[in-house]
Design an enzyme around this catalytic site. Structure first.
Site, short mmCIF file in Angstrom:
data_model
loop_
_atom_site.label_atom_id
_atom_site.label_comp_id
_atom_site.label_asym_id
_atom_site.label_seq_id
_atom_site.Cartn_x
_atom_site.Cartn_y
_atom_site.Cartn_z
N PHE A 76 -10.00 12.39 8.51
CA PHE A 76 -8.64 12.66 9.14
C PHE A 76 -7.58 11.96 8.14
CE2 PHE A 76 -9.57 12.53 13.78
CZ PHE A 76 -8.67 13.69 14.17
N PHE A 77 -8.03 10.63 7.63
CA PHE A 77 -7.01 10.04 6.69
C PHE A 77 -7.06 10.62 5.27
CE2 PHE A 77 -8.21 6.91 9.95
CZ PHE A 77 -6.87 6.60 10.57
N ASP A 80 -4.65 13.34 5.98
CA ASP A 80 -3.21 12.86 6.24
C ASP A 80 -2.37 12.45 5.02
OD1 ASP A 80 -1.02 11.88 8.41
OD2 ASP A 80 -1.53 10.03 7.47
N ASP A 84 1.76 13.02 2.21
CA ASP A 84 2.44 11.71 1.82
C ASP A 84 3.06 12.06 0.72
OD1 ASP A 84 2.56 10.26 4.04
OD2 ASP A 84 0.96 8.68 3.22
N ARG A 157 11.29 16.67 8.08
CA ARG A 157 11.75 16.10 6.86
C ARG A 157 12.55 17.02 5.85
NH1 ARG A 157 5.97 14.84 6.90
NH2 ARG A 157 5.63 12.94 7.97
N ARG A 173 4.97 13.79 17.91
CA ARG A 173 3.93 12.87 17.43
C ARG A 173 2.58 12.71 18.17
NH1 ARG A 173 1.24 10.68 13.95
NH2 ARG A 173 1.40 8.62 13.15
N ASN A 219 0.00 2.56 15.89
CA ASN A 219 0.23 3.12 14.55
C ASN A 219 1.47 2.83 13.97
OD1 ASN A 219 0.47 5.70 12.61
ND2 ASN A 219 -1.66 4.67 12.54
N SER A 223 2.17 0.86 10.61
CA SER A 223 2.54 1.46 9.57
C SER A 223 3.85 1.19 8.96
CB SER A 223 2.25 3.00 9.64
OG SER A 223 3.00 3.57 10.72
N LYS A 226 4.99 0.42 5.53
CA LYS A 226 4.61 1.55 4.56
C LYS A 226 5.71 2.69 4.65
CE LYS A 226 0.57 4.72 3.63
NZ LYS A 226 -0.66 4.86 4.25
N GLU A 227 6.01 2.89 5.99
CA GLU A 227 7.00 4.02 6.03
C GLU A 227 8.49 3.60 5.71
OE1 GLU A 227 6.03 5.13 9.98
OE2 GLU A 227 4.40 6.60 9.29
N ARG A 230 8.77 4.25 2.04
CA ARG A 230 8.85 5.77 1.67
C ARG A 230 10.19 6.19 2.02
NH1 ARG A 230 4.93 8.14 -0.23
NH2 ARG A 230 5.71 10.21 0.37
N TRP A 308 -8.98 -2.07 15.35
CA TRP A 308 -8.76 -1.66 13.89
C TRP A 308 -7.47 -1.71 13.29
CZ3 TRP A 308 -6.22 2.72 12.06
CH2 TRP A 308 -6.61 3.07 10.40
N HIS A 309 -6.68 -1.49 13.82
CA HIS A 309 -5.14 -1.57 13.17
C HIS A 309 -4.97 -2.70 12.77
CE1 HIS A 309 -4.07 2.48 14.89
NE2 HIS A 309 -3.14 2.45 13.73
#
Length: 337
Positions: A76-77, A80, A84, A157, A173, A219, A223, A226-227, A230, A308-309
């Site tokens: 998955f990651f 994903d 990016d 985008r 989403r 999520n 994130s 991080k987003e 970007r 986990w997050h």
């Protein structure tokens, strides 16, 4: 701030008793398929804690069943991250790759398919082992929705047309967060199937949507930094700020309240499951499968995501990249020749 934001999750945290072994062996599968080649990529992957995530999503799984869950999280990651950067801003390039990967749902892939597609093909083959054709068809449908969602995000985008409202964003989403395929795998890992006539019932659909929404809200908080770096504009915090003119802190507080309200509704829906069993005239085995889905699939994907997050290194500041920079260390989406 984001990973420290507290959410009240009124569900018990669980973890597979086999998690230590799975964690020690988690790089074997991606390395065997060429999905991780360099030491730098391996180190970064380990920082993500994907074996930890799988052991929380599938606490009932051990051995090969847990390994499948770990490999799915790894895939998955890795997948994903391929979006990016420039590919994720180009709908045609995005669709080209998602189509190559989704082709595994229909049959064997050509040798020239990209490594990330061969990785998915291996996961899909193992996922279908022992499951009925009806279950595999249902899961394949969820996967197609997941891949289609990436194209929708790339369109947004490309046209510099971020979502105008929370409702519009959720509609897009809910597919790309990947929760539905993740929950599906809980059935495979536990060797059971929810009765198909019950799966699309109003109660089940509402429970699953809450699981999806809670995951994406968690999520988006984790994130956020991080987003922001970007220049990504499709994040619930940013959308709430645009839609309502709120501050960042008020937007985060609103999301905390949304999660709380959704989980209150979720617990109410859970209490309706015995009645669902009566309405659909489920036999004893079918009721047991429905109960396992509640405890070993939907609940664990909600609570496991939260735990986990809060600890994953995936969202550490050092991994925040400027707009236009690629978010992966190794190109796994180009066709082999």
């Amino acid at each position: 701030m984001p990973q420290d934001v507290d959410f009240h999750i009124p569900l018990p945290g669980r973890q597979s008793p086999d998690h230590a072994r799975a964690e020690a062996e988690q790089l074997a599968w991606p390395r065997s398929l060429g999905l991780i080649r360099s030491d730098a990529a391996a180190e970064r992957h380990l920082r993500g804690g994907y074996a930890d995530l799988a052991s929380r999503f599938y606490p009932h799984a051990t051995g090969a069943d847990l390994d499948l869950g770990v490999d799915l999280m790894s895939w998955f990651f890795l997948f994903d991250d391929l979006f990016d950067g420039p590919r994720g801003e180009n709908p045609e390039d995005t669709k080209q790759l998602t189509d190559q990967v989704a082709a595994a749902l229909d049959g064997p892939l050509p040798d020239t398919a990209p490594p990330i597609a061969h990785g998915f093909a291996d996961i899909w083959r193992r996922t279908c082992e022992g499951m009925t054709p009806a279950w595999c068809a249902r899961s394949a449908r969820h996967w197609r929705n997941y891949f289609d969602g990436y194209v929708d995000e790339a369109e947004s985008r490309f046209w510099n047309a971020p979502c105008d409202s929370a409702a519009q964003y959720l509609a897009m989403r809910r597919h790309t967060i990947g929760v539905q395929p993740t929950v599906d795998l809980a059935e495979r890992a536990g060797r059971f199937e929810v009765p198909h006539r019950v799966f699309d019932s109003a109660v089940m659909s509402a429970m699953l949507q809450i699981a999806v929404d809670v995951n994406l809200l968690l999520n988006d908080i984790a994130s956020l930094e991080k987003e922001e770096a970007r220049g990504e504009q499709n994040n619930m915090v940013m959308i709430l700020r645009r839609e309502h003119g709120w501050s960042k802190s008020r937007s985060v507080s609103h999301m905390q309240n949304e999660v709380r309200a959704r989980l209150e509704q979720y617990l109410l829906l859970e209490s309706c499951l015995p009645k669902v069993g009566e309405i659909y005239q489920l036999d004893t085995a079918e009721r047991e499968a429905l109960e396992r889905y509640r405890t070993d699939a939907v609940r664990t994907v909600i609570r496991g995501s939260y735990d986990w997050h809060r600890s994953s290194g995936r969202y550490d500041a050092e991994f925040a990249l400027a707009a236009g920079a690629q978010g992966y260390l190794e190109e796994l989406g180009s066709s082999a020749h």
